[in-house]
Design an enzyme around this catalytic site. Structure first.
Site, short mmCIF file in Angstrom:
data_model
loop_
_atom_site.label_atom_id
_atom_site.label_comp_id
_atom_site.label_asym_id
_atom_site.label_seq_id
_atom_site.Cartn_x
_atom_site.Cartn_y
_atom_site.Cartn_z
N LYS A 1 -16.82 -40.80 -77.04
CA LYS A 1 -15.44 -40.97 -77.51
C LYS A 1 -15.05 -42.45 -77.57
CE LYS A 1 -13.47 -36.53 -76.02
NZ LYS A 1 -14.61 -35.93 -75.28
N GLU B 1 -13.38 -36.56 -63.71
CA GLU B 1 -14.70 -36.10 -64.15
C GLU B 1 -15.83 -36.78 -63.37
OE1 GLU B 1 -17.22 -35.30 -68.25
OE2 GLU B 1 -15.48 -36.63 -68.30
N HIS C 1 -16.65 -35.91 -70.97
CA HIS C 1 -15.42 -35.76 -71.73
C HIS C 1 -14.80 -37.13 -71.97
CE1 HIS C 1 -12.14 -33.57 -73.50
NE2 HIS C 1 -11.26 -34.02 -72.62
#
Length: 420
Positions: A340, A319, A308
């Site tokens: 990302k 995470e 993520h």
């Protein structure tokens, strides 16, 4: 049993900050390109954050008639563009005898037509009228299920259709929902994915108020920096990605090309805080364990994790802790990356875009990098391979992707290189 039906990916499409189609996107991922720049779609001079990961050179009239543009919020435009590429890629339009009663659409978005709502209310407040004279298209542009609805309308798909809305996990949940429809025997083919169009004055301003966005205005291209010691928030992105998922025997019968197989999924809820993750990564751990169990594989079978990894101080660490809890020493043998760092955070569309990054890894053996790590957060074990700066070649048989949303709603997908 219907539940044992295998589900494969037979079509992919996207429009996002790195490209207007899949090949442009894959090329940029492999080259480690940043899609972040100063905002051009509106005057952001009054905002704390003046940059975002916008779609470059986007003109809706390149894709839609002018009268259609008036009826479609950007998130629906992006959905239709991505879905069109995926459907054509899968060869569904040319397929004779496709039972459209068994083709459905499940689509994810986190916010829906938030810019439509803001623009309509702002225009009304500036008017002299005391009567509520809003556009007749206002509601139809705003509704989060309209992307799924428009895809079904365009292609005549009459199977299961709905929207999945779970903040930044939305498109991951939508893919899980679509796969389940096929596994349960309710559909043969599903169009799924997610889109988001929140790079707008209201979107940037609202997330600035939460102090969720990076404010690195002096160096936007390096602002999205997951796992870096100086990360200060995520970078808003926009766009969408679509998958055609299909029952294996149905795909084989029509001679479809197969990119990968979706073999497992998991979901969990942190039940900890409305925005902050469980600091020990318990929610992440639970949904990864569930996905591995459904896939029927051991942690050691995973080769690549697309995290993520939003570039937020709390989220990135939680995470990584979850990954270490699930994978133990195998965490040091994995390739891990956050795309990302290049695309920014597409909110409800993030999961779908990141499944495409996994498709790149399993089908072409290319693991995309995490860019912008200048000084690793000392709380992160330096033995973990974050695939820093440069894409790596690796034989990837199984890949896993995580997404976590506000409200503590988590989702994980496992895909596998297709094998008979």
């Amino acid at each position: 049993m219907a539940q044992n039906r295998r589900v494969v990916i037979t079509g992919i499409g996207t429009i996002n900050p790195l490209g207007h189609n899949v090949e442009e996107f894959f090329k940029a991922l492999e080259e480690g390109v940043s899609g972040v720049d100063f905002i051009k779609s509106f005057d952001a001079s009054a905002n704390k954050t003046k940059f975002a990961a916008e779609i470059k050179n986007y003109n809706p009239e390149d894709y839609f008639e002018r009268k259609e543009v008036r009826k479609l919020d950007p998130f629906t435009q992006y959905a239709l563009i991505a879905a069109d590429e995926a459907i054509k890629d899968a060869g569904l339009e040319e397929m004779e005898g496709l039972d459209k009663n068994r083709v459905g659409v499940v689509w994810g978005d986190g916010i829906g037509g938030v810019s439509t709502l803001y623009d309509e209310v702002a225009a009304f407040c500036k008017s002299d009228s005391t009567a509520p004279r809003f556009s007749p298209f206002m509601v139809l542009r705003m509704l989060p299920n309209m992307a799924a609805g428009h895809i079904s309308l365009k292609y005549g798909y009459r199977g299961v259709g709905y929207a999945a809305v779970s903040a930044c996990s939305s498109s991951t949940h939508s893919i899980i929902g679509a796969v389940d429809q096929i596994r349960l025997g309710r559909a043969d083919v599903m169009i799924t994915g997610g889109s988001e169009g929140a790079v707008a004055f209201v979107g940037i301003s609202a997330f600035n108020s939460m102090m969720a966005l990076s404010t690195r205005n002096d160096d936007p291209k390096r602002a999205s920096r997951p796992y870096d010691k100086s990360r200060d928030g995520f970078v808003m992105g926009e766009g969408g990605a679509a998958l055609v998922v299909e029952e294996l025997e149905h795909a084989k019968a029509r001679g479809a090309k197969i990119y990968a197989e979706i073999v497992g999924s998991g979901a969990s809820t942190d039940a900890y805080h409305v925005t902050a993750p469980d600091p020990e990564g318990m929610g992440a751990q639970l949904c990864m364990e569930a996905a591995l169990a459904e896939a029927g594989i051991a942690p050691e079978d995973i080769d690549y994790i697309n995290t993520h990894g939003t570039s937020t101080p709390l989220g990135d660490l939680a995470e990584i802790k979850g990954i270490q809890a699930v994978f133990g020493d195998h965490a040091y043998k994995l390739n891990i990356s956050s795309t990302k760092s290049m695309t920014g955070h597409l909110l409800g569309a993030a999961g779908a875009v990141e499944v495409l990054a996994m498709v790149l890894a399993v089908s072409r053996g290319i693991v995309p990098p995490t860019i912008n790590i200048e000084e690793l957060d000392p709380a992160i074990d330096e033995r973990i391979n974050l695939t820093r700066d440069v894409a790596q070649r690796r034989d990837v048989r199984y890949a896993l992707s995580n997404n976590f949303g506000f409200g503590g709603q988590n989702a994980t997908i496992v895909i596998k290189r297709y094998e008979e």
